[in-house]
Design a protein around this motif. Structure first.
Motif, PDB file in Angstrom:
ATOM      1  N   ARG A   5      22.334  76.695  59.197  1.00 56.28           N
ATOM      2  CA  ARG A   5      23.225  76.511  58.060  1.00 56.28           C
ATOM      3  C   ARG A   5      22.447  76.280  56.776  1.00 56.28           C
ATOM      4  N   GLN A   6      23.106  76.576  55.645  1.00 55.93           N
ATOM      5  CA  GLN A   6      22.540  76.289  54.334  1.00 55.93           C
ATOM      6  C   GLN A   6      22.651  74.801  53.991  1.00 55.93           C
ATOM      7  N   ILE A   7      23.699  74.168  54.506  1.00 58.15           N
ATOM      8  CA  ILE A   7      23.996  72.772  54.174  1.00 58.15           C
ATOM      9  C   ILE A   7      23.329  71.837  55.172  1.00 58.15           C
ATOM     10  N   LYS A   8      22.607  70.831  54.658  1.00 62.74           N
ATOM     11  CA  LYS A   8      21.995  69.814  55.509  1.00 62.74           C
ATOM     12  C   LYS A   8      22.890  68.590  55.654  1.00 62.74           C
ATOM     13  N   ASN A   9      23.587  68.251  54.558  1.00 63.12           N
ATOM     14  CA  ASN A   9      24.413  67.043  54.600  1.00 63.12           C
ATOM     15  C   ASN A   9      25.365  67.055  53.417  1.00 63.12           C
ATOM     16  N   ILE A  10      26.551  66.441  53.597  1.00 64.19           N
ATOM     17  CA  ILE A  10      27.523  66.249  52.529  1.00 64.19           C
ATOM     18  C   ILE A  10      27.900  64.769  52.521  1.00 64.19           C
ATOM     19  N   SER A  11      27.895  64.170  51.342  1.00 64.89           N
ATOM     20  CA  SER A  11      28.257  62.753  51.261  1.00 64.89           C
ATOM     21  C   SER A  11      29.069  62.503  49.999  1.00 64.89           C
ATOM     22  N   ARG A  12      29.843  61.424  50.027  1.00 66.75           N
ATOM     23  CA  ARG A  12      30.654  61.044  48.882  1.00 66.75           C
ATOM     24  C   ARG A  12      29.750  60.692  47.709  1.00 66.75           C
ATOM     25  N   LEU A  13      30.140  61.083  46.510  1.00 64.42           N
ATOM     26  CA  LEU A  13      29.345  60.832  45.312  1.00 64.42           C
ATOM     27  C   LEU A  13      29.680  59.453  44.769  1.00 64.42           C
ATOM     28  N   ASN A  14      28.769  58.512  44.976  1.00 63.12           N
ATOM     29  CA  ASN A  14      28.934  57.152  44.491  1.00 63.12           C
ATOM     30  C   ASN A  14      27.920  56.877  43.396  1.00 63.12           C
ATOM     31  N   ILE A  15      28.150  55.829  42.623  1.00 70.26           N
ATOM     32  CA  ILE A  15      27.211  55.387  41.593  1.00 70.26           C
ATOM     33  C   ILE A  15      26.470  54.168  42.104  1.00 70.26           C
ATOM     34  N   PRO A  16      25.119  54.150  42.106  1.00 69.13           N
ATOM     35  CA  PRO A  16      24.245  55.246  41.694  1.00 69.13           C
ATOM     36  C   PRO A  16      24.255  56.389  42.697  1.00 69.13           C
ATOM     37  N   TRP A  17      23.858  57.572  42.233  1.00 61.95           N
ATOM     38  CA  TRP A  17      23.797  58.728  43.104  1.00 61.95           C
ATOM     39  C   TRP A  17      22.675  58.585  44.127  1.00 61.95           C
TER      40      TRP A  17
END
Length: 338
Positions: A5-17
Motif C-alpha cells: 500500500r501507499q499508506i503507512k498510517n492514518i491518524s486524527r489531526l491533533n494539536i500539536p501535529w
C-alpha cells in the motif's frame, strides 16, 4: 488483503501535529481575533481568560502567552529550526540578534536557532474591526554537527516563493507553494545554510497544497526510507488508493510509491512534509533540543548563565510601528520593505 500500500498510517489531526524525523513538531493556529486598540492590542474580550497562558479558544481565539497583545513573548530555542508560514494576518518578530520584522499573507520565516537564540512572535492587532490569523509553525531538527551553528534568520517573501498551478486531465487546479524542496524542474528558494534541508540529498520538502474540488494531484515516487506526512487540515474528503480520508487527519505515506490524491467535493487544503530522517538521538526539554542528556544539561546551564545573549528590546511582547507594512531588518541592520 493488499499489503503493498501507499499508506503507512492514518491518524486524527491533533494539536500539536504528530511529526516524523527530521521534523520535531508542527502546529496550526487559526484565530478570529476582534478589532485592536491604538497599542496594537485587543480592545475587548480579555475578561475570564487566564492572563499570560490562554489556550482556551474562547470566542474563536486565544491570547497564548501574551497579556495585552496575543502571541508568544520572548522565549529561547536551541538545537533546531523554526519554519513559520503565515497564510493570513501578520506576525511581528524580534530576536536577541537584533533582527526583527513584520510578515504575513503568504510569507515564511526560517529561523535557525542553532547554538541558542531568544525571539518573540507577537500578533499585532493592526485593524480596528477584525484581525484573522492563520499560521503554521514547524520545528525542523538539526543534526548534531549543526546544533552549535550560529543562529540565522531569513525571510522568504510570498512574492518570491515559487507557486505552481498544476492542472489535472480534467483541467482542475492544484496550487502548490514550494517553501522547501522541488517539484519537477521547479526548485524552492534556498533554505538556511546549516539546515538539514540545505543538502538536496536529504529530500526535505515543505509544501502547501490548495486543491480545487474534484482535482487530482500526484506526489512523485522517491527512494525508500524517506518520511512523508500529509496534513489534511481543511476540506471534505481526499481519496488515496481506495481509502477515503476525511479532513482533520494526518497520513503517513511511503516514499517509494507514487501518491495520487483525489480531492472530494470541497476545496481541500493540505501541508506536505518530507525528509530523510536524521536518525540521531533527540533529547528535548521544551524549546531546548540536544543529542544527549549531557548536552541538554550543558545548554540549560548556558542559558541560565547567558540567556543566549539576553533581550535587547524594551518589552518581551515587542511589536513594531503600527504604520509599518511587511518588512525585515537583519542582524547587520540591512532592511527590506515589501
Amino acid at each position: 488483503m493488499k499489503t503493498d500500500r501507499q499508506i503507512k498510517n492514518i491518524s486524527r489531526l491533533n494539536i500539536p501535529w504528530k511529526t516524523q524525523d527530521p521534523f520535531l513538531f508542527g502546529t496550526y493556529h487559526h484565530e478570529r481575533y476582534p478589532g485592536g486598540d491604538d497599542n496594537l492590542g485587543l480592545s475587548h474580550g480579555l475578561e475570564g481568560r487566564n492572563k499570560g497562558n490562554d489556550f482556551s479558544g474562547k470566542d474563536g481565539w486565544s491570547m497564548y502567552h501574551g497579556s495585552h497583545i496575543p502571541g508568544f513573548p520572548s522565549h529561547p530555542h536551541c538545537g533546531f529550526e523554526t519554519v513559520s508560514i503565515v497564510t493570513e494576518g501578520m506576525v511581528d518578530h524580534s530576536d536577541s540578534m537584533g533582527a526583527h520584522g513584520r510578515f504575513g499573507d503568504g510569507d515564511v520565516q526560517w529561523l535557525t536557532a542553532g547554538n541558542g537564540i531568544n525571539h518573540s512572535e507577537m500578533f499585532p492587532m493592526l485593524n480596528k474591526n477584525a484581525n484573522p490569523l492563520k499560521i503554521f509553525q514547524l520545528w525542523l531538527n538539526l543534526p548534531a554537527k549543526s546544533k552549535s551553528a550560529t543562529p540565522y534568520y531569513q525571510m522568504l517573501w510570498s512574492e518570491d516563493i515559487p507557486k505552481l498551478t498544476l492542472k489535472d486531465s480534467h483541467q482542475k487546479n492544484t496550487i502548490l507553494n514550494l517553501i522547501s524542496g522541488y517539484y519537477g524542474d521547479k526548485i524552492s528558494l534556498s533554505p538556511n545554510p546549516d539546515s538539514w534541508a540545505a543538502d538536496p540529498n536529504n529530500h526535505v520538502q515543505i509544501w502547501t497544497l490548495d486543491m480545487e474540488a474534484g482535482a487530482t494531484f500526484v506526489i512523485p515516487p522517491l527512494e525508500e526510507n524517506v518520511n512523508r506526512s500529509l496534513y489534511f487540515y481543511q476540506g471534505d474528503t481526499v481519496t488515496i488508493e481506495e481509502e477515503v480520508i476525511e479532513s482533520d487527519h494526518m497520513v503517513e505515506l511511503k516514499s517509494e510509491k507514487e501518491i495520487v490524491l483525489h480531492n472530494g467535493d470541497q476545496r481541500g487544503l493540505f501541508v506536505f512534509l518530507q525528509g530523510k530522517p536524521i536518525a540521531e538521538p533527540v533529547v528535548q526539554y521544551g524549546p531546548f533540543v540536544a543529542e544527549s542528556n549531557e548536552a541538554l544539561k550543558k545548554k540549560l546551564k548556558e542559558y541560565r548563565e547567558t540567556e543566549f545573549g539576553g533581550w535587547p528590546w524594551s518589552t518581551s511582547e515587542t511589536v513594531h510601528d503600527k504604520n509599518y507594512g511587511r518588512f525585515s531588518v537583519n542582524p547587520d541592520g540591512n532592511r527590506t520593505d515589501k
